[in-house]
Structure formats: structure tokens, C-alpha cells
Write an enzyme that holds these catalytic residues in place. Structure first.
Site, PDB file in Angstrom:
ATOM      1  N   GLY A 214      37.616  41.348  41.177  1.00 38.05           N
ATOM      2  CA  GLY A 214      38.082  40.394  42.180  1.00 38.05           C
ATOM      3  C   GLY A 214      39.592  40.425  42.285  1.00 38.05           C
ATOM      4  N   SER A 215      40.177  39.279  42.498  1.00 38.59           N
ATOM      5  CA  SER A 215      41.613  39.223  42.787  1.00 38.59           C
ATOM      6  C   SER A 215      42.484  39.627  41.614  1.00 38.59           C
ATOM      7  CB  SER A 215      41.994  37.809  43.220  1.00 38.59           C
ATOM      8  OG  SER A 215      41.248  37.460  44.361  1.00 38.59           O
ATOM      9  N   THR A 216      41.887  39.674  40.388  1.00 38.01           N
ATOM     10  CA  THR A 216      42.709  40.123  39.263  1.00 38.01           C
ATOM     11  C   THR A 216      43.103  41.580  39.444  1.00 38.01           C
ATOM     12  OG1 THR A 216      40.738  40.707  37.987  1.00 38.01           O
ATOM     13  CG2 THR A 216      41.654  38.523  37.632  1.00 38.01           C
TER      14      THR A 216
END
Lengths: 381, 647
Positions: B326-328
Site C-alpha cells: 500500500g502507501s508504505t
């Protein structure tokens, strides 16, 4: 020969008979028995119990029996031969009917104080019977077929009964000893050649027929013969005894591992170490020196017997003594061949050494007959 | 009957001749026997002597003591504890049934175990001991010992068994041992004879399995004299074995236990890595299980319960499970773009809430859009459109290259079971795997850590440590073997532009320190220790256009297994990074809400090396944190009491 034919005057009487015993033979017997005591003491882990002590007692009893028999004139023993033979046949039948089963075979009658093995007794009475028969038989009839048949019956009757027990070792012993007496009595050698040729032919035929269309035995019977002849094909079954026995023997080396140091025996790798396989213990602990010494003693006993037999002109005495010598020889010959892996395992004890009551007493009684023949031999002026 | 003396003479002579013949044969036979005896006893003596020795001497193996496992501070994680058992020797017992009945009145016997033992008793030699009861308590064993005279043939014995005092906290890391199975034997090419010892135990999972050769040690042996039945008569000599090596892990048992307590009740994983040398300070997966159950032999019911639990307690999620990051993943995309000059920190992208790519609308998580967005803002507020745009400019190959540089898609060689390599997808990979061309939409999806991208919590922690240091920090789990320090994973410079790295770190700092940052609520109040992080929420489901039109269903209204995974990565302190942490909460919902708070708590616990003071937290959080700390303290005390009882 009748009683009167002996030159009575020249035969010692009363206690003087003791002086005329075959003393070298007595010493040899004691020497062999001493080996037995030593080994029984050793296999019991350095204890007189449970084997050495009873064995010593029985040997003392045996000596007494031997001296008693030796005191009685040989012609008396000749005259009771037939009775003794028939008596032992009756006992063999009795054992067949009421006997106890031991080691998978019917062998003894429990008399309470003694476990009597009639097959042991028969070995001697049969020899006596044959000797008495040839003593009686005129020389010209010895080789006549009909008169050859009679001793064959005398031999085969007990052999058959013993085989039923089943005790193959004793059966072989009886036949060989009986045949030996017949040979010594002077039966024409042609008979023996014919029998040997027939046996060889039959064995050859049985083996030749294997795998052919005219196969004489069933496959499983052949397989049993195979393991019988070559125990190493069944190393944990029939071969186990032989393998372990050869290991014990071989590991003894020249001088042995020392008294009570035999690992094979002490750790129970050897079965029947106090009876049929006692020689392996001797050979392991005292090595070649010990084994050869015992063999030498045995050989000297045989020589002593032959000397006695040749030293008497009494036909019963000499045939009986020689027959006993053959029986004795067969005992240790078969036993030693067996433990050395030269012969299949059949239950034959090492004479005077293996633990066992009947065999010891019967053998001592037989040597009593030899001594009686020696003491009461006809003296020449 | 009268005899003719001449005839008699002839007979006598014939018998004499034949007697000499027979006597000669007998002597010859005796001579043959003597020769045979000489052959066996003199010529073949050595051979048979050897055979007799082989008969007599047996070699019995002495199992070595298995190496112990410690944490970085010397706290014991796997030890060998004496275990007591009651054995019976048939020949000494006499009436077995009576003795067993007497014993049954004294201590409790397991009926199944007893039945097996009686069966074994029937089969085995009378002098061999058979175990009647295993793992008997000290109280019971003393009871048996005191009553020994009344129990012939029964003896208490002591042996060693593996024990894991920290239980569930280290089940996935240390693993457990178990009896050697046929499968184990078939797998090993040249099996150590030790493995044939009944009841010998080898490592089945985790460090126990992966470092089996070090831990097992070398077998000792004793030479014994046995008789034909196999009974030992005496011992001839004895050579002690070499005990297995003691291992020290990099993990801090106290921190590890805290992480487990903090994540309790969730299906989650957390990894704490030392930014300086790559030491894994904690590597936790929850829920867990008690490895001691497996050593003893777990019951079918217990095992089925573990297998059927939807939270998968047996899985070491921290290393073996991979999730869309995801956004990581956005730091990776950002760094790829910056390094390749596809953008600068000052460049802005306009975010209307979606981006049209190849006739498909790629949405930003914020429906209204973020407006003009630069790098810092894109990280702080996790703008998706910014990354779609940047990624299309830099291309998937460069992104994948940067991902691998940061440790994604790389399988780290840790001594744990089933360590995953994750996935940093490329054009070649897709062609090979699916036989299809890489689409521009795939690049857009990958840019925000969705689509094909997969990473394990361990990899996310490594990625964060590498961003924080600019070095190729590599995880290390074994600190020393028998006191010999193992090489660290400090790593060398990744060769990235320091300014670019600083810009990305500033963005991460904004996430948890700027009021508009996605993890502002999970900030650290203590100025010296402030952290930089990044939230991530990875979709487990596809959101259809129809669904989007009707209004996306809130996570809370979905069944657990369809909710989003919550992720958070961070490092602290911002000025001098010490620890990097990655937390994944399976189906936990949004990263900022479900993953950031525990990550913050964990990094604080690591920095303070103990329960952090409430002052480290923002004021609004303190009362909630206090209640939570109380709960964890109680849990820690409970575990310590349990251990104290066992010691």
C-alpha cells in the site's frame, strides 16, 4: 564257549582282581572326567552349582558301578546279554508310550532318582547282544546271508525305536557301532561294500533327481537337507549354533583366553554350553593346547580298549570291548566334528565331559565290562 | 557246541586284523580332528577373535546436550530442563499388574500411556526399562521415590527435555523440537546415527530447525559388553559427546514480549530492526501458540484448533506472509522518481481526486482530491494521484530497481521457517508469470503499492531502515554462536543522493508530526525521540465503479476477512535513526488508525528500553495509553509468575 572252557585257575579271584584291573584306563577316564568338572565349573560362572557338583557325584557313582561290574566275571555278562538287550528294547517301547518330552523329543523315563534314557542304555546292550551272538555263532555261518540278517534285525529294531523319538544322533551311532561290530566279527567285506555302494548310490540318486522330472523328494524336504548340510545358509536358525561355536573355538587361539575368561560362553552366545557344546568352552578357554589334550586322552582310551581286546582270546570279550570302543569313539568323533562345523548338528554329547546322568553312568558301566574282560581274560600258561 | 580250535584261531586273527584296521581309521579321524582344530584355532584365530569381539562389544550412543538459545541480554529462550519419568523393569517387578496398580494409587497414570507401556512391556526383553509415565512432576516423583521399597522394579529416572520459558512470544522465531519422523529421516541424506535413538528430538521449525546442525552437538559413545540377549554386562569405556553450540539471538526478549502483548487479540505482525547494524530487536507475529505443547506431543484437538483458527497462529506472519505494502511503498516510487530526475521535490502535481490513465479512472483515496501537491505533501497526506503521475513518468523498471535496492523482493537469509521473498514486479516477471504484457495501469497500481507488489513485514522494516540510513542494512537474527560474534548487517552506502533521501525522510516526518499528516495522532511528543513514518492501507478487495458510485462501504461494516490490511512503517528518533519498525495488522482497516499507534508504542518501548513514560505521548493520548500500559503490565506480571513457578 562255556564256563568250563575258561582256565579258571589263571584268572585272579577275590580282591586280587583289583590288582589286575586295567589301571591306565581308569586313570585316563578320571583325566577326561576332570576336564568335564573343570568346564562345568567354568560355564556356571565359577561355581560348583548347578552342574559340576552333581557331575562329580555321578562320576563317583559311575566309578563304583564300573568296579562292581569289573568284579563280576565276563561270562556272566555274556550270559545276560540277551536279557539286557530285550530289557532295553522294552524300555525303548515304554519311553515311546509313557516317556517325557524333553528338547522336542521323547527321551527319558523319570524314575524319581534318575532320568533314565533307554537310548543310552541300548547303545551298550546292543553291542553286548551282537558280541554274544557272534560268540555263539559257528565261524562257517558268519557270512551266510540268513545269519547276517539276524544281527541286522538286532541293530535295526532299536534304531527304528530311537528314530521315532526322534533322535537322529543316537540312531546313526547305533547303526555305525552295530555295523562296526559285525565287521570286526568277520562278516564278509562284500556285504559292507554292497551297503556302502547302495547308500552312496541312493544319496547320489536323491541329489541327481533334484529339479528333474523324476525328483524323488519334495522341494521342502530338499530345503531341509540343505540347511542340515550347510547351516550357514540359515545363520540365525540352524546355523547360529555352528557359527557361534566356531567363533568360540577360533577365538581361543593357541593357548586359549584363560580359565573362566571365555567371552562367548560367559555372555551366553553359545547355546547348550554345558551339554553338547561344552567342547567349545574348553577350546575357547584353553585353546588348541586344551582341545588337543582332551582329544589325546580320548585317543589313548580307544588304544587302551583295543589293547585289552587284542589281549584276550575270548571272543565275546574282544568283540564287546571293540564295540564299546567304537561307540565311545563315535561319541566324541561326532560331537567334535559337529562343534568344529564338519558335521551337521545332531544331539550327541561329549562323552564323560558333557553334563548328563544316563550317558555318564552307562559309559562307566560299559567300561566296567571292558575291565571285567581285562580281569577275566583267559591266561596262557 | 564244540569249537574247532583252528577255526577259532583263524577267527581270532581276522578280528585282530580288522580291529587294527578300525583302530587305524579311528586314529586317522582323531588326527583329522586335531588338524581341523589347529586350522580354526591357530591359523584362523585372528578372524574368529575379531568376530568374538564384535559379538561381545556394542556401541551405545550418548545423546549430547542440545545447545541453548538466549536473547541479546542473556535471557534464556530455549533450555534443557530435567524431566522426570517413571520406568519399570519387568524382571525386577515380578507381578507387573500388581505393581502398576500400586503405582496407580500413588500417582495419576495416563490410561493411554499406560496401555502403550504395558504393550511394550510384553514385547521387549525383561531387563529393558519401559517408561510408564513421562513428565512426572517433582512432587509425584518424590512420592514414587519414597515408596520405592513397596514398588519393586519401579525406578524414577531423570532425563532432559527442551523447554521454552518464554512460550508463545518466541514460538515463531525459536521454533520447537520434536521426535524424529520418518519424513525427517528421508529428507536427510546421511543421517546422524543419533537420529535413530528412540525419543531423540530435532528442530522442527524456526531457529531450532534452521540451525539444527549447530544446536545438536556431537554424539558421545560408550562401549559396553553385552551378552547374547543384548543385556549390558559392564561398561568398557566412555567418550562424552560434544554439547551443541549455544546461540544468542539479536532479539530482546522483553521487547518481543511487549510487542506480543501490545498486538494481542489481533492477527498482526511487527518487526523492530536496529538501523545501525540490522539487528532484529523484535520479530513478532500474533496470535501465537505455546511451543512447549509440541515438544510434549500436541493433542489432535489442540492442533486442529490451531489449524482452523482464522487468525492463523501457526504462521510466522512477520517473515513468511506477504502483503501489498500500500502507501508504505510510496517512498520507493518517490525515490525512484527523484533519483532518475523524473521529478524534483518542488514539482507539484494537481490532484482532482483521480487520474485518467489509459481510459481508466485511477482514484485517490480522498474523493475531493488534494489540489496542488508537492513531494512533502504527497507523503504527508498520502496522495495517490501524485504517485500515479510520477510513476508514469519514471516507469516500472526504475521503480522495481529502487524497490530491490531497498530490500523488497529480496529473500533475506534468516534462520526462520519459510522466509518469503516478496515481489517487486517488472515487465519480464509479468511476461514470464502470466504471459501478458505489462500495462500502464499496472504501473499506476504498483506506484501505490497495490497490484502485484508484495512485501513481508520484515522487508518493510528493512526498507524503512535503509531509507533512514541510506545504507544497505541487512537483518541479523543470530548475534553470537558459542560467544563468537557473528557479522553484523550494517551494510554499505546504497549510493542514493543524500538530498533526495532527506526530502523523503522529511515527508515521512510530516506524516506523524504535521497536523495534516495521516499519523499525526500517533506522534511522539518527546522532542528528542520524534519519529518519521508512513501509513499504508492495502485493499484486499476490488472496489467496482458501481460500488464507488453508491458510496464505498466502510471497513467496519465489512466481514473481518474482507477488510483492508493496516500497515505502518516508521523510524525514530528522526535526527539520529536508531530503530525502524514495521507493523501490519491483517484486516485492521486504515493504517493510520490500526497500525500507527502500536508502531509508535513499540518504537517508544524500544527507545526507552522499557515501558515509556506517559510524557512521551501527546496529551490527548495519555489516559488511553495509561489504561493500555496497565493492561500490559498485568500481562507481563502474569507471565513472569508462570515462569517463576516453572524455574
Amino acid at each position: 564257549m562255556s564256563y568250563l572252557e575258561y582256565r579258571v585257575q589263571s584268572v585272579p579271584t577275590g580282591w586280587r582282581k583289583i590288582l589286575h584291573l586295567n589301571w591306565p584306563l581308569v586313570v585316563l577316564l578320571m583325566g577326561v572326567a576332570a576336564f568335564g568338572f573343570l568346564m562345568l565349573y567354568s560355564v556356571a560362572g565359577g561355581s560348583f552349582r548347578p552342574w559340576a557338583e552333581p557331575q562329580i557325584k555321578r562320576f563317583v557313582l559311575g566309578l563304583f558301578v564300573m568296579f562292581s561290574i569289573a568284579m563280576v566275571p565276563i561270562w556272566f555278562w555274556r550270559n545276560v546279554s540277551a536279557v539286557a538287550y530285550l530289557g532295553s528294547l522294552a524300555l525303548l517301547v515304554a519311553v515311546e508310550l509313557f516317556g517325557s518330552v524333553g528338547m522336542g523329543a521323547q527321551r527319558w523315563i523319570d524314575l524319581g532318582f534318575l532320568r533314565l534314557q533307554p537310548s543310552e542304555l541300548t547303545k551298550i546292550t546292543m553291542v553286548m547282544m551282537l558280541a554274544a551272538y557272534y560268540d555263539w555263532l559257528p565261524a562257517e555261518r558268519i557270512s551266510r546271508p540268513l545269519w547276517v540278517l539276524v544281527p541286522l534285525v538286532i541293530i535295526l529294531l532299536p534304531t527304528y525305536l530311537v528314530l521315532r523319538q526322534p533322535d537322529l544322533g543316537t540312531a546313526i551311532l547305533l547303526m555305525t557301532a552295530g555295523g562296526g561290530v559285525m565287521f570286526l566279527a568277520g562278516v564278509h567285506w562284500g556285504y559292507f561294500a554292497a551297503v556302502i555302494a547302495a547308500v552312496v548310490g541312493l544319496v547320489a540318486a536323491v541329489f541327481e533327481s533334484r529339479g528333474t522330472s523324476w525328483q524323488l523328494l519334495k522341494d521342502y524336504q530338499y530345503r531341509r537337507i540343505d540347511t542340515f548340510l550347510d547351516p550357514s545358509s540359515d545363520p540365525l536358525g540352524a546355523g547360529y549354533h555352528i557359527t557361534q561355536s566356531k567363533i568360540a573355538l577360533g577365538s581361543g587361539g593357541w593357548a586359549g583366553r584363560g580359565f573362566m575368561q571365555g567371552t562367548q560362553t560367559r555372555l551366553n552366545f553359545l547355546p547348550e554350553k554345558h551339554t553338547d557344546f561344552i567342547f567349545t568352552t574348553l577350546a575357547e578357554e584353553f585353546g588348541f593346547v586344551g582341545g588337543a589334550s582332551l582329544l589325546a586322552l580320548y585317543t589313548l582310551i580307544i588304544i587302551a580298549c583295543i589293547v585289552t581286546a587284542l589281549g584276550t582270546r575270548d571272543r565275546f570279550s574282544s568283540l564287546n570291548t571293540l564295540g564299546i570302543a567304537i561307540t565311545f569313539f563315535l561319541f566324541f568323533g561326532v560331537n567334535m566334528s559337529m562343534v568344529m562345523g564338519l558335521a551337521p548338528v545332531v544331539g550327541v554329547p561329549l562323552p564323560l565331559v558333557s553334563y548328563g546322568g544316563s550317558a555318564m553312568l552307562v559309559l562307566m558301566a560299559a567300561f566296567g565290562l571292558v575291565q571285567s574282560a581285562h580281569v577275566h581274560r583267559p591266561r596262557q600258561k | 557246541m564244540k569249537r574247532n580250535p583252528k577255526e577259532l584261531d583263524a577267527l581270532y586273527r581276522r578280528t585282530g586284523r580288522r580291529a587294527l584296521l578300525v583302530g587305524g581309521l579311528q586314529l586317522a579321524f582323531a588326527g583329522g580332528l586335531a588338524l581341523r582344530m589347529r586350522y580354526l584355532q591357530v591359523e584362523e584365530a585372528d578372524k574368529y577373535r575379531l568376530l568374538a569381539e564384535e559379538n561381545r562389544i556394542n556401541i551405545r550412543l550418548l545423546p549430547p546436550a542440545r545447545g541453548r538459545i538466549f536473547d541479546r541480554n542473556g535471557t534464556i529462550l530455549a533450555e534443557n530442563t530435567p524431566s522426570y519419568r517413571v520406568v519399570i523393569v519387568r524382571e525386577d517387578a515380578g507381578d507387573v499388574a500388581q505393581v502398576v496398580a500400586d503405582l496407580g494409587r500413588l500417582i495419576e497414570l495416563d490410561p493411554q500411556e499406560l496401555e502403550d507401556a504395558l504393550e511394550e512391556l510384553e514385547r521387549s526383553a525383561p531387563f529393558l526399562p519401559v517408561t510408564l509415565a513421562d513428565r512426572v512432576s517433582w512432587k509425584d516423583i518424590s512420592r514414587v521415590a519414597v515408596n520405592a521399597p513397596a514398588l519393586p522394579g519401579i525406578t524414577p529416572q531423570v532425563g532432559l527435555t527442551r523447554h521454552y520459558p518464554r512460550g508463545a512470544s518466541f514460538a515463531h522465531v525459536v521454533g520447537y523440537v520434536g521426535p524424529v519422523s520418518d519424513y525427517d529421516l528421508s529428507r536427510i541424506e546421511d543421517p546422524d546415527p543419533l537420529l535413530r535413538i528412540p525419543r531423540f528430538q530435532i528442530g522442527k521449525t524456526g531457529v531450532e530447525a534452521k540451525r539444527e546442525s549447530l544446536l545438536r552437538g556431537k554424539a558421545g559413545a560408550r562401549r559396553v559388553e553385552v551378552n547374547a540377549a543384548g543385556r549390558i554386562m559392564r561398561e568398557l569405556d566412555r567418550r562424552e559427546g560434544e554439547p551443541g553450540a549455544d546461540l544468542q539471538l539479536t532479539v530482546d526478549a522483553d521487547l518481543q514480549e511487549y510487542v506480543h502483548a501490545r498486538l494481542q487479540g489481533q492477527s498482526a505482525a511487527a518487526v523492530v530492526i536496529d538501523c545501525e547494524n540490522g539487528d532484529l530487536r523484535a520479530i513478532a507475529s500474533t496470535p501465537s501458540f505455546d511451543p512447549n505443547l509440541f515438544v510434549r506431543g500436541i493433542s489432535v484437538a489442540d492442533y486442529r484448533a490451531l489449524l482452523e483458527d482464522p487468525y492463523r497462529p501457526l504462521a510466522a506472519k512477520a517473515v513468511q506472509d506477504t502483503y501489498p505494502p500500500g502507501s508504505t511503498f510510496k517512498m520507493v516510487t518517490a525515490l525512484a522518481a527523484l533519483e532518475n530526475a523524473a521529478t524534483t521535490p518542488e514539482d507539484t502535481v494537481y490532484c482532482p481526486g483521480f487520474l485518467e490513465v489509459a481510459n481508466r479512472r485511477f482514484h485517490c483515496w480522498k474523493r475531493g482530491g488534494h489540489g496542488h501537491t508537492d513531494l512533502l505533501k504527497s507523503l504527508e497526506q498520502s496522495c495517490d494521484v501524485y504517485y500515479y503521475d510520477v510513476a508514469l513518468r519514471v516507469g516500472i523498471d526504475r521503480i522495481a530497481e529502487m524497490a530491490r535496492k531497498l530490500g523488497l523482493g529480496e529473500r533475506f537469509d534468516l534462520p526462520m521457517s519459510a522466509v518469503s521473498g516478496g515481489l517487486a514486479p517488472t515487465r519480464e516477471w509479468k511476461a514470464e508469470r502470466y504471459g501478458k504484457d505489462w500495462l500502464i495501469g499496472d504501473t499506476a497500481n504498483s506506484a501505490i503499492g497495490q497490484g502485484y507488489v508484495l512485501a513481508s513485514p520484515l522487508q518493510l522494516a528493512v526498507m524503512t531502515a535503509r531509507i533512514a540510513t541510506g545504507r544497505s542494512v541487512t537483518p541479523r537474527l543470530i548475534r553470537s554462536i558459542n560467544g563468537v560474534e557473528q557479522p553484523t548487517g550494517t551494510g554499505v552506502s546504497l549510493g542514493l543522493n543524500e538530498n533526495n533521501l532527506r526530502q523523503v525522510r522529511r515527508g515521512m516526518f510530516a506524516v506523524s508530526n504535521n497536523r495534516r499528516g495521516t499519523a499525526f495522532r500517533s506522534r511522539i511528543a518527546e522532542k528528542e525521540l520524534r519519529m518519521a513514518g508512513k501509513t499504508g492501507t492495502s485493499q484486499v478487495r476490488n472496489i467496482t465503479a458501481a460500488e464507488r458510485a453508491a458510496g464505498v462501504t466502510r471497513n467496519e461494516d465489512l466481514p473481518w476477512e474482507r477488510r483492508d490490511h493496516a500497515l505502518f512503517v516508521c523510524f525514530a528518533p528522526f535526527d539520529a535513526p536508531k530503530y525502524a519498525v514495521a507493523v501490519v495488522v491483517e484486516h485492521g482497516g486504515g493504517g493510520s488508525r490500526a497500525a500507527a499507534p502500536p508502531a509508535r508504542d513499540i518504537v517508544l518501548y524500544a527507545l526507552y528500553d522499557g515501558m515509556p513514560p506517559l510524557e512521551a505521548y501527546p496529551e490527548a493520548e495519555r489516559s488511553r495509553v495509561k489504561a493500555q500500559q496497565e493492561r500490559i503490565r498485568r500481562e507481563q506480571r502474569r507471565r513472569a509468575t508462570v515462569r517463576g513457578d516453572r524455574a
